[in-house]
Design a protein around this motif. Sequence first.
Motif, PDB file in Angstrom:
ATOM      1  N   GLY A  39       0.792  -1.218   0.000  1.00 57.78           N
ATOM      2  CA  GLY A  39       0.000   0.000   0.000  1.00 57.78           C
ATOM      3  C   GLY A  39       0.823   1.265   0.000  1.00 57.78           C
ATOM      4  O   GLY A  39       0.277   2.374   0.140  1.00 57.78           O
ATOM      5  N   LYS A  40       2.145   1.123  -0.184  1.00 57.65           N
ATOM      6  CA  LYS A  40       3.015   2.294  -0.205  1.00 57.65           C
ATOM      7  C   LYS A  40       2.949   3.027  -1.543  1.00 57.65           C
ATOM      8  O   LYS A  40       3.270   4.221  -1.620  1.00 57.65           O
ATOM      9  CB  LYS A  40       4.462   1.866   0.070  1.00 57.65           C
ATOM     10  N   LEU A  41       2.581   2.321  -2.602  1.00 60.13           N
ATOM     11  CA  LEU A  41       2.438   2.920  -3.929  1.00 60.13           C
ATOM     12  C   LEU A  41       1.018   2.692  -4.430  1.00 60.13           C
ATOM     13  O   LEU A  41       0.551   1.552  -4.463  1.00 60.13           O
ATOM     14  CB  LEU A  41       3.431   2.293  -4.922  1.00 60.13           C
ATOM     15  N   LYS A  42       0.355   3.765  -4.856  1.00 57.35           N
ATOM     16  CA  LYS A  42      -0.982   3.611  -5.420  1.00 57.35           C
ATOM     17  C   LYS A  42      -0.912   3.230  -6.892  1.00 57.35           C
ATOM     18  O   LYS A  42      -1.712   2.441  -7.387  1.00 57.35           O
ATOM     19  CB  LYS A  42      -1.770   4.908  -5.248  1.00 57.35           C
ATOM     20  N   LYS A  43       0.047   3.806  -7.592  1.00 55.75           N
ATOM     21  CA  LYS A  43       0.257   3.496  -9.008  1.00 55.75           C
ATOM     22  C   LYS A  43       1.746   3.351  -9.276  1.00 55.75           C
ATOM     23  O   LYS A  43       2.591   3.837  -8.504  1.00 55.75           O
ATOM     24  CB  LYS A  43      -0.327   4.597  -9.902  1.00 55.75           C
ATOM     25  N   ILE A  44       2.065   2.691 -10.390  1.00 53.93           N
ATOM     26  CA  ILE A  44       3.457   2.495 -10.791  1.00 53.93           C
ATOM     27  C   ILE A  44       3.632   2.984 -12.214  1.00 53.93           C
ATOM     28  O   ILE A  44       2.905   2.565 -13.114  1.00 53.93           O
ATOM     29  CB  ILE A  44       3.864   1.013 -10.689  1.00 53.93           C
ATOM     30  N   LEU A  45       4.595   3.876 -12.401  1.00 57.12           N
ATOM     31  CA  LEU A  45       4.941   4.351 -13.745  1.00 57.12           C
ATOM     32  C   LEU A  45       6.269   3.718 -14.138  1.00 57.12           C
ATOM     33  O   LEU A  45       7.261   3.846 -13.410  1.00 57.12           O
ATOM     34  CB  LEU A  45       5.047   5.875 -13.758  1.00 57.12           C
ATOM     35  N   ILE A  46       6.291   3.046 -15.274  1.00 53.47           N
ATOM     36  CA  ILE A  46       7.512   2.408 -15.790  1.00 53.47           C
ATOM     37  C   ILE A  46       7.950   3.168 -17.030  1.00 53.47           C
ATOM     38  O   ILE A  46       7.167   3.344 -17.968  1.00 53.47           O
ATOM     39  CB  ILE A  46       7.279   0.929 -16.135  1.00 53.47           C
ATOM     40  N   THR A  47       9.197   3.617 -17.053  1.00 56.97           N
ATOM     41  CA  THR A  47       9.694   4.377 -18.190  1.00 56.97           C
ATOM     42  C   THR A  47      10.869   3.674 -18.857  1.00 56.97           C
ATOM     43  O   THR A  47      11.875   3.380 -18.214  1.00 56.97           O
ATOM     44  CB  THR A  47      10.093   5.807 -17.786  1.00 56.97           C
ATOM     45  N   VAL A  72       1.715  -7.283 -13.829  1.00 56.36           N
ATOM     46  CA  VAL A  72       0.329  -7.742 -13.837  1.00 56.36           C
ATOM     47  C   VAL A  72       0.270  -9.200 -13.397  1.00 56.36           C
ATOM     48  O   VAL A  72      -0.577  -9.594 -12.595  1.00 56.36           O
ATOM     49  CB  VAL A  72      -0.299  -7.560 -15.233  1.00 56.36           C
ATOM     50  N   TRP A  73       1.177 -10.000 -13.926  1.00 58.44           N
ATOM     51  CA  TRP A  73       1.253 -11.412 -13.519  1.00 58.44           C
ATOM     52  C   TRP A  73       1.532 -11.530 -12.022  1.00 58.44           C
ATOM     53  O   TRP A  73       1.033 -12.440 -11.348  1.00 58.44           O
ATOM     54  CB  TRP A  73       2.360 -12.102 -14.316  1.00 58.44           C
ATOM     55  N   ALA A  74       2.311 -10.569 -11.481  1.00 59.20           N
ATOM     56  CA  ALA A  74       2.680 -10.619 -10.059  1.00 59.20           C
ATOM     57  C   ALA A  74       1.608 -10.030  -9.159  1.00 59.20           C
ATOM     58  O   ALA A  74       1.777 -10.028  -7.941  1.00 59.20           O
ATOM     59  CB  ALA A  74       3.997  -9.889  -9.841  1.00 59.20           C
ATOM     60  N   GLY A  75       0.520  -9.517  -9.751  1.00 53.20           N
ATOM     61  CA  GLY A  75      -0.587  -9.064  -8.926  1.00 53.20           C
ATOM     62  C   GLY A  75      -0.890  -7.587  -8.950  1.00 53.20           C
ATOM     63  O   GLY A  75      -1.776  -7.116  -8.227  1.00 53.20           O
ATOM     64  N   VAL A  76      -0.175  -6.814  -9.768  1.00 52.69           N
ATOM     65  CA  VAL A  76      -0.467  -5.389  -9.892  1.00 52.69           C
ATOM     66  C   VAL A  76      -1.625  -5.207 -10.874  1.00 52.69           C
ATOM     67  O   VAL A  76      -1.631  -5.810 -11.948  1.00 52.69           O
ATOM     68  CB  VAL A  76       0.772  -4.611 -10.383  1.00 52.69           C
ATOM     69  N   LYS A  77      -2.593  -4.387 -10.524  1.00 50.48           N
ATOM     70  CA  LYS A  77      -3.708  -4.130 -11.426  1.00 50.48           C
ATOM     71  C   LYS A  77      -3.216  -3.340 -12.638  1.00 50.48           C
ATOM     72  O   LYS A  77      -2.483  -2.374 -12.489  1.00 50.48           O
ATOM     73  CB  LYS A  77      -4.804  -3.337 -10.719  1.00 50.48           C
ATOM     74  N   ARG A  78      -3.640  -3.762 -13.826  1.00 48.32           N
ATOM     75  CA  ARG A  78      -3.202  -3.060 -15.029  1.00 48.32           C
ATOM     76  C   ARG A  78      -3.649  -1.596 -15.011  1.00 48.32           C
ATOM     77  O   ARG A  78      -2.960  -0.718 -15.543  1.00 48.32           O
ATOM     78  CB  ARG A  78      -3.723  -3.770 -16.285  1.00 48.32           C
ATOM     79  N   SER A  79      -4.782  -1.338 -14.371  1.00 46.37           N
ATOM     80  CA  SER A  79      -5.273   0.038 -14.284  1.00 46.37           C
ATOM     81  C   SER A  79      -4.390   0.902 -13.392  1.00 46.37           C
ATOM     82  O   SER A  79      -4.477   2.136 -13.431  1.00 46.37           O
ATOM     83  CB  SER A  79      -6.707   0.050 -13.747  1.00 46.37           C
ATOM     84  N   ASP A  80      -3.528   0.264 -12.594  1.00 48.32           N
ATOM     85  CA  ASP A  80      -2.615   1.015 -11.729  1.00 48.32           C
ATOM     86  C   ASP A  80      -1.231   1.182 -12.352  1.00 48.32           C
ATOM     87  O   ASP A  80      -0.307   1.672 -11.689  1.00 48.32           O
ATOM     88  CB  ASP A  80      -2.473   0.305 -10.375  1.00 48.32           C
ATOM     89  N   LEU A  81      -1.089   0.773 -13.610  1.00 46.45           N
ATOM     90  CA  LEU A  81       0.180   0.915 -14.318  1.00 46.45           C
ATOM     91  C   LEU A  81       0.112   2.060 -15.321  1.00 46.45           C
ATOM     92  O   LEU A  81      -0.883   2.230 -16.028  1.00 46.45           O
ATOM     93  CB  LEU A  81       0.538  -0.373 -15.065  1.00 46.45           C
ATOM     94  N   ILE A  82       1.181   2.836 -15.381  1.00 43.25           N
ATOM     95  CA  ILE A  82       1.348   3.888 -16.390  1.00 43.25           C
ATOM     96  C   ILE A  82       2.647   3.582 -17.125  1.00 43.25           C
ATOM     97  O   ILE A  82       3.708   3.465 -16.496  1.00 43.25           O
ATOM     98  CB  ILE A  82       1.423   5.284 -15.743  1.00 43.25           C
ATOM     99  N   LEU A  83       2.574   3.426 -18.437  1.00 48.28           N
ATOM    100  CA  LEU A  83       3.749   3.028 -19.212  1.00 48.28           C
ATOM    101  C   LEU A  83       4.237   4.161 -20.103  1.00 48.28           C
ATOM    102  O   LEU A  83       3.461   4.736 -20.874  1.00 48.28           O
ATOM    103  CB  LEU A  83       3.427   1.802 -20.070  1.00 48.28           C
ATOM    104  N   GLU A  84       5.503   4.465 -19.989  1.00 45.48           N
ATOM    105  CA  GLU A  84       6.183   5.399 -20.895  1.00 45.48           C
ATOM    106  C   GLU A  84       7.123   4.548 -21.728  1.00 45.48           C
ATOM    107  O   GLU A  84       8.082   3.988 -21.206  1.00 45.48           O
ATOM    108  CB  GLU A  84       6.946   6.457 -20.083  1.00 45.48           C
ATOM    109  N   THR A  85       6.880   4.453 -23.025  1.00 45.44           N
ATOM    110  CA  THR A  85       7.519   3.413 -23.835  1.00 45.44           C
ATOM    111  C   THR A  85       8.500   3.918 -24.888  1.00 45.44           C
ATOM    112  O   THR A  85       8.826   3.189 -25.819  1.00 45.44           O
ATOM    113  CB  THR A  85       6.426   2.583 -24.553  1.00 45.44           C
TER     114      THR A  85
END
Length: 258
Positions: free
Chosen positions: A114-122, A144-157
């Motif tokens: 619960g320390k991070l609400k969302k995760i941004l991967i760049t 996502v496979w490890a249990g993070v909700k896809r809606s909580d991911l932000i991807l910079e690609t």
Amino acid sequence: MFFYVSQLFSFLIMPFTICLVLTGAGILFINRTWGKKLVLAGFLLSLFFSNSYLANQLMYSWEPPPKAFHTLPDYEIGIILTGVTNIEKTPKDRTYFNKGADRVTHAVQLYKMGKLKKILITGGLGFDPSDDISEAESLGDFMVWAGVKRSDLILETTARNTRENALFTEKLLKEEGLLEQQSSSFLLITSAFHMKRANACFAKTGLYPDTFPVDYYAAAPKLNFKTIFQPSINAILIWHILVKEWVGILIYKIAGYI
């Protein structure tokens, strides 16, 4: 062009490269007095750079200390820098981790605590892509496979280096309307040896996230027979990592990136 020049410069001043050049030149001119001195210099430098105590002590001083999970407040977004997978490996039905997987696994732990609400991967495809799947996407799939909700991911690609990680992250946060958050609501997660440059790049964009260093190379220094007298390949690796990082910082300063 800037990238390739910096990579060439880094290669030329790498400790192992210097040792090889000195030894090779000395062997080539071994019949001359200074040729023998070059061989000796190459040998002595090899002993110096392979000393595990010196290399570990240097890295230990360079890396910021780790932070305990329980001491962290809650953050809106954890920002993860990539560069930890083998993006050329196939088949693409999994994520192939190199050293540095702590950036991902520790972020998942923080998310589940619960320390991070969302995760941004760049992180994008790099400078010489062999596939159209970015590293950010690959790491996102793992999370996502490890249990993070896809809606909580932000991807910079699209980012290809640390400067672009910072620039494109700031741009994406602005586009998503997330810059209204205070910088203290962001947590920057990257390898400990790389944190100084990464944090400086983000500060240059006006973002001042808290930092969470991971992926440590150094251990608590121990002075004993093994660390002093037994040559270590890992010690040479540590020197290469540090020299490359120092060169990166120097070039970034010259270019005005930090």
